[in-house]
Structure formats: C-alpha cells, structure tokens
Design a protein around this motif. Structure first.
Motif, PDB file in Angstrom:
ATOM      1  N   PRO A 148       0.806  -1.231   0.000  1.00 15.99           N
ATOM      2  CA  PRO A 148       0.000   0.000   0.000  1.00 15.99           C
ATOM      3  C   PRO A 148       0.837   1.277   0.000  1.00 15.99           C
ATOM      4  O   PRO A 148       0.453   2.263  -0.652  1.00 15.99           O
ATOM      5  CB  PRO A 148      -0.830  -0.099   1.282  1.00 15.99           C
ATOM      6  CG  PRO A 148      -0.612  -1.424   1.864  1.00 15.99           C
ATOM      7  CD  PRO A 148       0.509  -2.092   1.146  1.00 15.99           C
ATOM      8  N   LYS A 166       2.103   1.887  -3.371  1.00 10.90           N
ATOM      9  CA  LYS A 166       0.970   2.235  -4.224  1.00 10.90           C
ATOM     10  C   LYS A 166       0.585   3.714  -4.030  1.00 10.90           C
ATOM     11  O   LYS A 166       0.325   4.427  -5.001  1.00 10.90           O
ATOM     12  CB  LYS A 166      -0.221   1.334  -3.894  1.00 10.90           C
ATOM     13  CG  LYS A 166      -0.973   0.941  -5.130  1.00 10.90           C
ATOM     14  CD  LYS A 166      -1.809  -0.266  -4.959  1.00 10.90           C
ATOM     15  CE  LYS A 166      -2.355  -0.594  -6.351  1.00 10.90           C
ATOM     16  NZ  LYS A 166      -3.167  -1.714  -6.421  1.00 10.90           N
ATOM     17  N   ILE A 167       0.570   4.147  -2.766  1.00  8.86           N
ATOM     18  CA  ILE A 167       0.238   5.555  -2.490  1.00  8.86           C
ATOM     19  C   ILE A 167       1.264   6.451  -3.168  1.00  8.86           C
ATOM     20  O   ILE A 167       0.923   7.434  -3.826  1.00  8.86           O
ATOM     21  CB  ILE A 167       0.200   5.831  -0.962  1.00  8.86           C
ATOM     22  CG1 ILE A 167      -0.971   5.074  -0.321  1.00  8.86           C
ATOM     23  CG2 ILE A 167       0.053   7.333  -0.676  1.00  8.86           C
ATOM     24  CD1 ILE A 167      -0.974   5.083   1.192  1.00  8.86           C
ATOM     25  N   TYR A 184       0.691   6.686  -6.786  1.00  4.53           N
ATOM     26  CA  TYR A 184      -0.521   7.397  -7.195  1.00  4.53           C
ATOM     27  C   TYR A 184      -0.430   8.918  -7.045  1.00  4.53           C
ATOM     28  O   TYR A 184      -1.169   9.639  -7.705  1.00  4.53           O
ATOM     29  CB  TYR A 184      -1.737   6.880  -6.410  1.00  4.53           C
ATOM     30  CG  TYR A 184      -2.337   5.618  -6.995  1.00  4.53           C
ATOM     31  CD1 TYR A 184      -2.444   5.461  -8.384  1.00  4.53           C
ATOM     32  CD2 TYR A 184      -2.802   4.592  -6.187  1.00  4.53           C
ATOM     33  CE1 TYR A 184      -2.985   4.318  -8.929  1.00  4.53           C
ATOM     34  CE2 TYR A 184      -3.353   3.441  -6.730  1.00  4.53           C
ATOM     35  CZ  TYR A 184      -3.445   3.301  -8.104  1.00  4.53           C
ATOM     36  OH  TYR A 184      -3.988   2.174  -8.647  1.00  4.53           O
TER      37      TYR A 184
END
Lengths: 273, 258
Positions: A185, A188-189, A192
C-alpha cells in the motif's frame, strides 16, 4: 447502457419514484434482522435486476467485489452479538467462556452481511437506471438551489472527460517508468501521488473553463427562474408504484413494531414452534 | 448579532438536542458516563476542547462585519460561477479516480480512495457550500447513500472551518504540524465515529462498539496518514488556491504568497 435496460419498467419510472423506492428499500432493509427474510429480499432484488435487463454476468460483476466484504461484515458482527437468554451455546471462540457462538450470533452475522449486499445492490440498480439529467431535475423539483443541482449535474457529465484526461496522465506516468501494480500500500500511495496531483490540476483547469462558460451564458443572473428543456411528470404507473411502496413500508413497520416480527431468528422460531 | 453567531447558537442548540436524544434513547436514563470506554473519555476531552476553542474564537471574531456581494439580480447568489466550477471539478474528479480504479485496497470493503477526500479539499478551497455539493455528488452513487449523503457533506463543512484556522498560523513549520495533527484527530474522533455510527445505527451493519474505536482503529490510523499525504501533495501543488502562505524567501525578495 443497453437498449433492454432503457426500455425496462424501472427505467421508465419518474426519478422521484425511484428515489422513494431506494428510501423504502433502505428502511425495510434496516427493519429486518432475520437472515432468511433478508435473503428473500436479496432474491427479489436479483429478480428486479434481471427484469430490468441486466445479465447474470453483469450482476456477478457487481457482486464479486462484495464477497470479501460479506465475510468481513460477518466477522465484524457475529462475535459481538448478544445471545438470547437461555440459548444453547455451541462453543466459545476464546477459552474462558468468552465470545459464545450461538444460533442468534451466527444469524446476526449473516443478516448484517446479506443486508450489506442488499444495500449495495439496491443503490447500484437505482442509480444505474436514473440518468444524470433526471437527478438534476429531481433536485430542482425538491427546491434544491439551482446552483447546487447544476454543479452536481456538471460533475456527473464531466466524468467521462476527466476519466479520459486522468487516464492520459496514468499512461504518461507509465511511459516514464511508473508502476501501479505493487501490492504494497505504501508503494501504491507513492505511485498514485504523481497521478492524483496532475489529475486534480486538469480537473481544476476544466472547472475554471466551466466557470467562464456559465458566466458568459449569464447563469448567475437569475438562477431561481431558470427554465429547463426537459420536464419530469408523474405518470399513472408512478402513482401505482408509490402506493405499493407505501403499503409495503407500512406493513413491514407495523409487523416489526406491533407484532414483533423480523427479529434475528424469527423464521427459525416460526418453523420450530 | 451577526449571521455567524446565529449559526453558532443554532449549532449549540442542535448539539444540546443531540445530547438529550443520546441520554434518553441510547443511555436510557443511565448514569451519564456509564459503560463508557477509556477512548470515550479521550473523545469527550477532544470535543469539549474544540467547543471551548470555538467559543473563544467566536468571541474574538464575532464583531467583524461580513462582506456582502452585490449581484445584478440584487440577491446574494448561493455560489459564484467560480465555486460552481470548483464543485464540478472536484465532484467529477472524485468519480474519475474511482472509475479508473485509483484506490489502495486494504481489507475489502476498506479502501483508501482519493475520491473520498474530494469533499474535504472542496470545502478547504471553495467554502462549506462547495464542500456540501461535492459531498452530495459523492454520496448519490454510493453503495450506502443513507450514510454517505449526509456524512460526506459534513466532511466538507468541518474541513472548511478547520482549514480556515490552520492557514492563519504564521509559522509554516508549525502550520504543517498543526495540519498533520488535525488530520489525525478529525479522522479518528470525527470522521470514523460518524461513518461507523451511520453504518451501525442507521444501516445496522455492525455494532458501534467495539468497531469504533478498536476493531477499525488500525484502518483509521493508516487512512489518516494517506489523507495527510494526499492533502499535503495537493496543497504543495496549489498553495494559492488553498491560501497556503510559504515562508520561503526569493533571492532579494521578501516572504510572499506562493
């Protein structure tokens, strides 16, 4: 949206009737605690989906992401439900007679999980068969300020444009070596952020264009007396549907509050007595 | 008494009515703090602290005159065309992010979705009405509209008021710290209890305790970090839009707006 959905009975209803339908579904869903009755409601909802023109595959597509949530809601509920007085305890989850597993606790867990799927299905179906323009008109009829309804209407109709623009940003970042496939995560953050910021920048630029356009068209001069090309009117089938929904709601609320029906083990108790 | 003071008094009356309803229907006449967990005491202290702070702030700013915008029709519009544009931009972006699958999945149905932050950002830069509109736009197609339709707009409202105070802090470093702490406090003590309460009391999906603050505490903590990272990135990119003043000095120049 396929032609079959557009020709369906549900699609042809007035948006206000559909909103009432959603409200009634939510109230009924909240009133019924029995997992068997809730399952029956879920079956009715499935029939509604199919009669509206949705294929089995489309319904599965909506349901598949909910399966893990179904288990999560079950787990979030069943250890904390209170067993009925004097009820048989099957076993305890934690040694020391902590967290008893009984018919009531299991039923309570299942009822909550099924109810969650029911709510998602209901909301998804009603919003899918209600065009954006109709939502704006419904809000205006409900005396919502036109500035607000127009802003919401523009937001909805801008989704495909923004989706396309933000999709371009994703492609651009990918071509520069960005990876969005990581399961971590935090990674991923991090990946993004270079999409979210330019994505928002594009949205804000588009927003400024919208502001200039509506200003040029004199929207803010007198929004209260704005006229619309399309008008929504109730038809006979809307009145029939509203009477049916009101009767259903009254029946469920009466049976629940006056007769004590629809508690967690209601059907099982009826069957075993 | 000006409009803001009137709103403040109405808000306090609503809080009082909510408290009475809580005592009568939830606690059913039990002792005021009966069956409350330690976290509730912390929540209580935070809420009381915020109320005291609000009183002091309202007293200080109460006398200030409000600006009145004059329009051609002679009536103050609910939104300017700029605000309508902002509402449409944030509302549209919220869905576009979701439609493109830009969300970090945790344990389903828990995800960290940047779209859910749009009502807060809209409130911060466009005002409470823009926050409400983006919240409503976010709530309409939600899977649980009975909760999202009122909870999402509330996010936009309180973030507007909190943000208004944060940007007043002169020292930038201190401002960042206050901002980070506020993000966590608002997430843990306002947003999560609000959504958990909606799901448990309205939709009856689970019990309020121990879902909040225990079962989903880890998610709240992770989410507040995600929220702060996204907020910080957006504010850094558009400081002027959020009234964020930088302490950085340009060569030979004075501190100014970014």
């Amino acid at each position: 949206m396929n032609a079959k959905i557009k020709n369906s009975f549900l699609y042809s209803l007035d948006p206000r009737t559909k909103m009432l339908m959603l409200l009634v579904l939510i109230v009924i869903g909240c009133s019924i605690m029995d997992p068997i009755v809730t399952s029956f409601m879920l079956i009715c909802m499935y029939v509604l989906y199919r009669t509206t023109g949705y294929s089995r595959k489309q319904v599965w597509g909506i349901t598949k992401p909910l399966l893990l949530a179904f288990f999560l809601f079950f787990i979030l509920n069943f250890p904390f439900a209170t067993p009925a007085p004097g009820e048989e305890v099957f076993f305890y989850l934690i040694p020391g007679n902590k967290i008893p597993v009984t018919l009531t606790t299991i039923s309570s867990g299942f009822a909550s999980a099924i109810r969650f799927v029911f709510f998602i299905w209901g909301a998804d179906l009603i919003t899918a068969v209600t065009p954006t323009g109709d939502i704006v008109l419904t809000m205006n009829k409900a005396k919502c300020p036109p500035e607000a309804s127009i802003a919401i209407g523009i937001a909805f109709s801008y989704i495909p444009v923004l989706k396309n623009e933000i999709g371009n940003v994703i492609e651009a970042q990918k071509s520069r070596g960005a990876s969005f496939e990581s399961k971590n995560p935090i990674k991923k953050i991090k990946a993004y952020i270079p999409v979210i910021v330019p994505g928002l920048f594009i949205s804000i630029l588009k927003g400024r264009e919208i502001a200039r356009t509506i200003e040029a068209r004199g929207f803010t001069y007198d929004p209260m007396h704005r006229t619309y090309r399309k008008d929504i009117r109730f038809q006979a089938k809307d009145f029939v549907m509203m009477v049916f929904l009101a009767a259903l709601l009254v029946a469920v609320v009466y049976l629940k509050s006056q007769k004590g029906w629809f508690y967690t083990t209601f059907i099982l108790d009826v069957l075993t007595k | 008494m000006n409009k803001k003071q009137k709103i403040g008094i109405v808000g306090l009356v609503v809080i009082f009515a909510g408290f009475i309803a809580f005592r009568v229907f939830y606690q059913k006449g039990a002792k005021l703090l009966a069956d409350l967990y330690p976290w509730n005491y912390v929540a209580l202290v935070v809420i009381v602290g915020l109320l005291i702070w609000y009183f002091i702030w309202a007293k200080k700013t109460g006398g200030k005159e409000e600006e009145n915008e004059v329009t051609v029709s002679g009536k103050k519009p609910l939104l300017t065309s700029n605000q309508i544009g902002l509402a449409a931009a944030f509302g549209g972006a919220a869905f576009a992010f979701r439609a493109l699958g830009i969300a970090v999945p945790m344990v389903p149905p828990l995800t960290m979705d940047p779209g859910a932050l749009m009502p807060c950002l809209a409130g911060m830069c466009g005002g409470p009405v823009v926050g409400i509109i983006v919240g409503v736009a976010r709530g309409i197609p939600s899977g649980t509209p009975a909760v999202d339709l009122w909870a999402q707009p509330i996010k936009g409202i309180y973030w507007y008021f909190v943000w208004k105070q944060i940007v007043k802090i002169e020292d930038e470093k201190k401002r960042w710290v206050v901002f980070a702490v506020s993000t966590f406090l608002l997430q843990f003590f306002v947003e999560q209890p609000m959504f958990v309460a909606g799901n448990s009391f309205i939709l009856k999906l689970y019990d309020f305790y121990p879902t909040w603050p225990f079962t989903l505490a880890w998610y709240t903590v992770v989410y507040s970090v995600f929220q702060f990272v996204v907020f910080a990135a957006v504010i850094k990119a558009f400081p002027g839009m959020f009234n964020w003043r930088s302490n950085k000095r340009k060569k030979g120049g004075r501190a100014g707006k970014n």
